[in-house]
Design a protein around this motif. Structure first.
Motif, short mmCIF file in Angstrom:
data_model
loop_
_atom_site.label_atom_id
_atom_site.label_comp_id
_atom_site.label_asym_id
_atom_site.label_seq_id
_atom_site.Cartn_x
_atom_site.Cartn_y
_atom_site.Cartn_z
N PHE A 186 -1.39 4.62 -9.42
CA PHE A 186 -1.01 3.55 -10.32
C PHE A 186 -2.16 3.35 -11.30
O PHE A 186 -3.33 3.46 -10.92
CB PHE A 186 -0.79 2.24 -9.56
N HIS A 187 -1.85 3.06 -12.54
CA HIS A 187 -2.90 2.84 -13.52
C HIS A 187 -3.54 1.47 -13.29
O HIS A 187 -2.86 0.48 -13.07
CB HIS A 187 -2.34 2.90 -14.94
N ALA A 192 -3.43 -5.85 -6.88
CA ALA A 192 -2.55 -7.01 -6.99
C ALA A 192 -1.65 -6.94 -8.21
O ALA A 192 -0.56 -7.54 -8.23
CB ALA A 192 -3.39 -8.29 -7.04
N ALA A 193 -2.06 -6.19 -9.24
CA ALA A 193 -1.22 -6.04 -10.43
C ALA A 193 0.04 -5.23 -10.12
O ALA A 193 1.00 -5.25 -10.90
CB ALA A 193 -2.01 -5.36 -11.54
N ALA A 222 -5.02 -3.04 1.68
CA ALA A 222 -3.66 -3.20 2.18
C ALA A 222 -2.65 -3.14 1.04
O ALA A 222 -2.89 -3.65 -0.06
CB ALA A 222 -3.53 -4.52 2.93
N MET A 223 -1.51 -2.51 1.31
CA MET A 223 -0.45 -2.43 0.31
C MET A 223 0.59 -3.53 0.48
O MET A 223 1.27 -3.90 -0.48
CB MET A 223 0.26 -1.07 0.38
N ASP A 224 0.74 -4.06 1.70
CA ASP A 224 1.81 -5.02 1.97
C ASP A 224 1.38 -6.43 1.55
O ASP A 224 1.29 -7.34 2.38
CB ASP A 224 2.21 -4.97 3.44
N THR A 266 -7.85 3.99 -11.44
CA THR A 266 -6.54 4.03 -10.81
C THR A 266 -6.56 3.37 -9.43
O THR A 266 -7.62 3.18 -8.82
CB THR A 266 -6.05 5.49 -10.64
N THR A 267 -5.37 3.08 -8.94
CA THR A 267 -5.15 2.67 -7.56
C THR A 267 -4.32 3.77 -6.92
O THR A 267 -3.20 4.05 -7.36
CB THR A 267 -4.42 1.33 -7.48
N ASP A 268 -4.88 4.42 -5.89
CA ASP A 268 -4.27 5.63 -5.35
C ASP A 268 -3.57 5.37 -4.02
O ASP A 268 -4.06 4.63 -3.17
CB ASP A 268 -5.34 6.70 -5.11
#
Length: 295
Positions: A186-187, A192-193, A222-224, A266-268
């Motif tokens: 993700f860019h 949180a975005a 965490a992703m959730d 990025t967020t990978d």
């Protein structure tokens, strides 16, 4: 390029079928692995094409997406690292453009096979995810790491993704790959975005336990961020980057946790794609396309 031209004595299919033999030869020599309109997919054939791939990656990652440059990047205007020499480079060429082949490259994938990763001291993704632990749990599988996925902005279309998959299909069959893995991004560096999309991946798209991969300690995020019932699935899917949507469409699953990459901005997340679990209709489709170019 030694990884393209390396002899394979353990690949019996080339001796069983003239069509498979021609596809085998195409992978070995950098021949055409697929074509849609003026677009052609194949492996890089020489150092000039690898350098051109690095220039395309620089244009996208540094020029467009704002990855952090060091002095070498600014001087050379190429994205390169120590893994490039050990990887195969799948590329898309637009034959409608003028100039030599290496100036018509519009998209690329970097392909790092398990045996090449061993020579490099590990996979590129090891800095972010516990890939080596997954590999160790599946000694009978041959792993392939997909990385540096990159398409010029004006070519980011369904047909470019499809032709890259045609090339990938031929490659994984030639090298008897059992599992494809790699980071997808993700860019931006604020998870949180992307809370809804990441939460959707965490609740609906996680790997089965036998294929699970966790972000490395110290980098795990965490992703959730939202509970399952708060996720609007339609909105979340729409917010996913196209590459991640494409992976999920063919049957890929997502590892545990995301990682912020400040160098690339990025967020990978981590993709795990056992070949045996790829949807049959996609295997049939890309297989048929690969056979067409072996004819």
């Amino acid at each position: 390029m030694q990884t393209v031209l390396q002899e394979r004595d353990d690949y019996p299919a080339a001796n069983k079928s003239p069509r498979l033999a021609r596809r085998f030869d195409a992978v070995m020599t950098g021949g055409t692995l697929g074509r849609i309109g003026s677009l052609e997919v194949r492996l890089a054939r020489n150092d000039a094409e690898i350098a051109a791939v690095q220039e395309v990656r620089f244009r996208v990652f540094y020029g467009e997406l704002g990855a952090r440059r060091d002095a070498l990047h600014s001087l050379e205007e190429r994205d390169r690292d120590r893994f490039d020499a050990l990887c195969d480079h799948l590329l898309v060429v637009d034959n409608a453009l003028p100039g030599p082949d290496h100036r018509r490259i519009v998209g690329t994938y970097r392909l790092l096979r398990q045996e090449s990763a061993a020579a490099a001291g590990g996979f590129y993704s090891d800095d972010e995810f516990e890939l080596e632990k997954l590999v160790a749990r599946h000694p009978g599988q041959r792993f392939l790491e997909l990385g540096r996925s990159c398409v010029l902005k004006e070519y980011r279309s369904k047909r470019t993704i499809e032709i890259l998959w045609q090339g990938l299909y031929a490659y994984i069959n030639h090298h008897a790959i059992g599992v494809m893995t790699g980071c997808a991004s993700f860019h931006g560096t604020e998870p949180a975005a992307h809370a809804e999309a990441l939460s959707y991946l965490a609740h609906y798209c996680r790997t089965e336990p036998q294929w699970d991969v966790r972000a490395v300690a110290g980098r795990y995020r965490a992703m959730d961020m939202l509970p399952r019932e708060a996720v609007n699935t339609r909105q979340a899917i729409a917010a996913l980057p196209p590459l991640i949507k494409g992976y999920l469409r063919v049957g890929a699953r997502i590892g545990d946790g995301c990682v912020v990459d400040h160098d690339f901005g990025t967020t990978d997340v981590f993709i795990v794609m056992p070949v045996a679990e790829i949807g049959a209709r996609y295997l049939n489709y890309y297989g048929a396309e690969a056979e067409r170019f072996a004819a």
